[in-house]
Design a protein around this motif. Sequence first.
Motif, short mmCIF file in Angstrom:
data_model
loop_
_atom_site.label_atom_id
_atom_site.label_comp_id
_atom_site.label_asym_id
_atom_site.label_seq_id
_atom_site.Cartn_x
_atom_site.Cartn_y
_atom_site.Cartn_z
N GLN A 65 0.83 -1.20 0.00
CA GLN A 65 0.00 0.00 0.00
C GLN A 65 0.87 1.25 0.00
O GLN A 65 0.60 2.21 -0.74
N GLU A 66 1.93 1.27 0.80
CA GLU A 66 2.84 2.42 0.84
C GLU A 66 3.55 2.59 -0.50
O GLU A 66 3.82 3.71 -0.93
N LEU A 67 3.82 1.48 -1.16
CA LEU A 67 4.48 1.51 -2.46
C LEU A 67 3.52 1.90 -3.58
O LEU A 67 3.92 2.12 -4.71
N GLN A 68 2.22 1.96 -3.24
CA GLN A 68 1.15 2.25 -4.21
C GLN A 68 1.10 1.20 -5.31
O GLN A 68 0.82 1.49 -6.48
N HIS A 69 1.38 -0.04 -4.92
CA HIS A 69 1.24 -1.18 -5.83
C HIS A 69 0.13 -2.05 -5.24
O HIS A 69 0.38 -3.00 -4.49
N THR A 70 -1.11 -1.75 -5.58
CA THR A 70 -2.25 -2.31 -4.85
C THR A 70 -3.18 -3.14 -5.72
O THR A 70 -4.35 -3.33 -5.37
N GLU A 71 -2.69 -3.65 -6.86
CA GLU A 71 -3.58 -4.40 -7.75
C GLU A 71 -4.20 -5.60 -7.06
O GLU A 71 -5.42 -5.83 -7.15
N VAL A 72 -3.39 -6.39 -6.36
CA VAL A 72 -3.92 -7.58 -5.67
C VAL A 72 -4.90 -7.17 -4.57
O VAL A 72 -5.97 -7.78 -4.43
N LEU A 73 -4.55 -6.14 -3.82
CA LEU A 73 -5.42 -5.70 -2.73
C LEU A 73 -6.76 -5.22 -3.27
O LEU A 73 -7.82 -5.54 -2.71
N ARG A 74 -6.72 -4.46 -4.35
CA ARG A 74 -7.98 -3.95 -4.93
C ARG A 74 -8.82 -5.08 -5.49
O ARG A 74 -10.05 -5.06 -5.40
N SER A 75 -8.16 -6.09 -6.08
CA SER A 75 -8.89 -7.22 -6.66
C SER A 75 -9.64 -7.99 -5.58
O SER A 75 -10.82 -8.32 -5.74
N VAL A 76 -8.97 -8.26 -4.47
CA VAL A 76 -9.62 -8.99 -3.37
C VAL A 76 -10.73 -8.14 -2.75
O VAL A 76 -11.80 -8.66 -2.41
N GLU A 77 -10.50 -6.84 -2.65
CA GLU A 77 -11.52 -5.97 -2.07
C GLU A 77 -12.77 -5.94 -2.96
O GLU A 77 -13.90 -5.94 -2.45
N GLU A 78 -12.57 -5.93 -4.26
CA GLU A 78 -13.72 -5.93 -5.18
C GLU A 78 -14.48 -7.25 -5.08
O GLU A 78 -15.72 -7.27 -5.06
#
Length: 1088
Positions: free
Chosen positions: A642-655
């Motif tokens: 999240q700090e690195l602003q590399h959040t593709e996996v995180l956003r995918s799971v959240e969706e």
Amino acid sequence: MERNTHYNSILDRNKRIAWQEDCYVDLQSTPTSTSTKGEMEDVGWIQKHQGHLQRFITTPLLEGVLSHMRKLELLSQGEEAQVQAGGQLQEQVGTLTSILASMDPQGSNALQAFLENSDSQMYRLITMHDPMVQEHKEALLLQYPTPSDSLSPGPCSPEFSSSRILLLVDGLSDLQQKEHDLMQVEATRGARRHHVRQLALAKLLEPLTRVSLPPRVSLTVGVAGIGKSTLVGHFVRLWSRGEICTDVSFVLPFAFWELNTGEKLSAERLVKLAFPHMTDPSLVLSGTCRTLLIFDGLDEFRCPLDFSETVPCTDPKKEVSVDDLVTNIIRGNLLPEAAVWVTSRPAVASLIPGGLVDRLTEIPGFSPKEIRLFLSHTFPKGDTASQIWTHLESNKIFMVMSYMPCICWIVAVTFGYLLESGWQEGLPRTCTELYSHFCAMRAEAGEPRGREPIKMDQLNGNNRKLLGSLGRLAFYGLLKHKYTFSEQDMRAYGVDLLSTQGGLGTGVLIREESPSCVAYRFTHLTVQEFLAATYYHICSKRAIFDLFSESAMSWPKIGFQNHFRSALQRSQQAEDGHLDVFVRFLAGLLCPAALRPLAGLLAQGKDDGGQRVWAAGLLQDLLGSGGAVVSLRSVNVAYCLQELQHTEVLRSVEEDLRCGGLGWKLTRTHCTALAYLLQVSPECSEETNLSACLDYSTVKSLLPQLLYCSHLRLENNHFKDDVMELLGSLLSAKDCHLQKISLAENAISNKGAKALSRALLVNRTLITLDNLRTSSNDLRSNNIGSKDGAKRIAEALKTNRTLTELILSSNQLGDKGTAALAQALTVNHSLHSLHLQSNSISNKGMTALTKALRLNRGLICLNLRENSIGVEGAKDMARALQENSSLQHLDLTANLLHDEGVKAIAGAVKVNRALTTLRLQWNFIKCTATKSLAHALLTNSTMQLLDLQENAIGDEGVVALAGALKTNTSLCTLCLQGVSAGRSGAISMAEALMVNKTLHTLDLRGNSIGMEGAKALANALKTNRTLKSLNLQENSLGMDGAIFIATALKGNHQLTYINLQGNGIGESGAKVISDAIRTNSPDCVVEI
């Protein structure tokens, strides 16, 4: 002196000493005439010190005084007996001094001489107490001034300090003892513990009950930046002004950082060094007067506390090592009569054995309401506060971090500065960006605001050098768990002390000074971690040895990537997580947006973004590795992404979580991402829906994170009993925050029910805040059974006092299981809602339930749908309803009540004044029983919903109900779907609607009222102004009947829903009628 006697003297003297001391103060402060002064000079020694004599004279000393006075023949045998018959010690001393005062000056002189010769310390205390206390209070007020600087770290203004409370807690949780402070806050979302008592600061030293003693050792814990030292300072100021703890003679506050000198100290020398104005510490520490020792900041103490190996010391004059001194004071070997108050961060507080702590309290952080209040207080003008609040709401991680008042202050002043200085690139979205802007802002302190942002390369180069040396100090201090630094430490790491007096130094450092030493600390722990990350970030690009080895004697380690990987490995291996936030910042510094504010402070080369991409790949690989359980170390990797602003996996799971698409595809990477989202995602803040996506292994891996959910939905996961064992351990844990859990549509049997019941015996959190449905445990459609499973749950209900909704539908409980639950209901009055639908309950089970209902005072809702309850069961329920005064909702749908059973219930409805909802659908009811219900409604004033759907009551029954509606003033909803009603029934109901003023829902689906019935109802609608919902679906109305209804709505503006489907109107007719209704009543929803 005995401890009990001492505390009794403290408690009892409040009855008489307060007014005497007040009078003495008044005499001293009131202007007097010459004659009055002369009278005061004539006041004897006893009268002058009456209060202190009663306060300090002990039982042995009183016996000595009596013996001495008898020898001097100043006291007769009868007077001695009068003194001894005085009751408590203070009363005896009062009687003695009154007798001796009557003999002045001889009596006063004799008592004064005896005390001076026999107990000189007591004599000095009696005569010098007030001047010593006054001098000490004045010194403390100078040492702890009221904070007024709005730029000082944290919200420490008087109004915020005074509003803080303490929470009485049973002990430290595993999370508190083992994890980083910020991770503690993030894991729990800053939520306070459930079922804890609040304690006002003024009552810190008071007994909790009339029969208990005041605590000797009090321990107050709180995460870094929560305001422990601020609270201590506020307490000291209040005491010094005489506003709290007036029975305490001396408050002696010490900071642990002052005790890091390492030299040997005695208790008396410690007091003398800290408070030079106290020329005779032995008086203060004698135990005769009540003294409070405050030791603030145990986490800043460098000496190891070893309570098992400490050499006992009882002499306050003997010099021992500082750690031995502290442990002996806490143990009670030294100064056993003094009260002790220790403050600490939670992890370090666990070093003190629980058996030595009489009272454990916790400082709660800011609630969202308090965060908003603080923003409004900091920015009273303009819309800055509202803009910051909006940003916090959209970035939950900042909201959670603002639980800590010091970080709330950092967020507020940084965001406020950016908004007011016209920063054009938006407010920070990551913590690294936030702290970069904070340090840049503090470096600019004193520069004019409101104009163009000042370029960092124009600032003094001293700040760049200072940032490097402070970063090195911060990094190696972090490795050693060192958070306060002496002047020698500062010089050792190349910090120029003069440069810390302005610019960046005053912005990120706090200088603390005591009579014995000077120390420095960073504004907050996270500031130290951020500066440590900046140092490591710069040095890792050129260092050739492992930076974690301060001596530089290590294997060669060349290149940024090697050093970055080394930092991650160290972080993952640290069990206490003290490097977690450091590596978050280290990852965040690879993001250009985070480096931009520090462009003038950090010397760095060009970066084409390759390192950021490489780091993202490394972190993503780590996200999918690890053991069977997702630890907080693994969750921290997600924070790094999240700090690195590399959040593709995180956003995918959240969706997937948002739309329910996780569906048993949770890999290790998904589980770790989900564990992270459980802490920060708005989707999980109130309800966490993990239905149809988990199995045993995923539940096991997520178990540590599920502890901190509040509402957990685990439906349709095919869970078996092994998962219930896991969830049982979850509900039994001290850290459990679960308030509502739903386990419907699983495969839980008796064994699983046992695990649940064991957990319910100890669980104290399974609650929600939703009117009366304040907790829930949903076990629908499992296989708990009537044997051990139901019995175990029933046994748990006998002791559990938090569960208020239990759903056991479709679990084959039978009569035996129902009887076990009924027995529990005789003693459990906290369960509000019990659902037993489809459990094969017959009259026998009903008999047991109704016996319980006669005794139960808490059950509000009882669902018995789709069972086998017959006439006798209905009669038992009727008898119970005549006695029960709490049951409000009763559902007997789809049983075998028949007319005879319903007639019995109708008889109960006449006298019952609690029942508001009665559902009798599908019960073979005919017109005879319906007439009985109608007759009951003539006198009943509480029934609001009556459901008689799918019963053959016919027109005769409908006519009877319509007659009741002309008189009844409570019924709001009447369900008559499929009751064989025809034309005459509809006409009677229409006549009732013309006079009834309370019915707002009428359901007549599936009857045969025809056109004439529709015409009658249409005429009624022209005058009725209360009906809001009318369902005439499938009633053979035809086109003409529907038109009657449509035209009737022209003057009716209350109806909001009408259903005319299935009435043979046709598509074209439906459009004409629909348009007419919408024209006449545009707010009405039409289904046609």
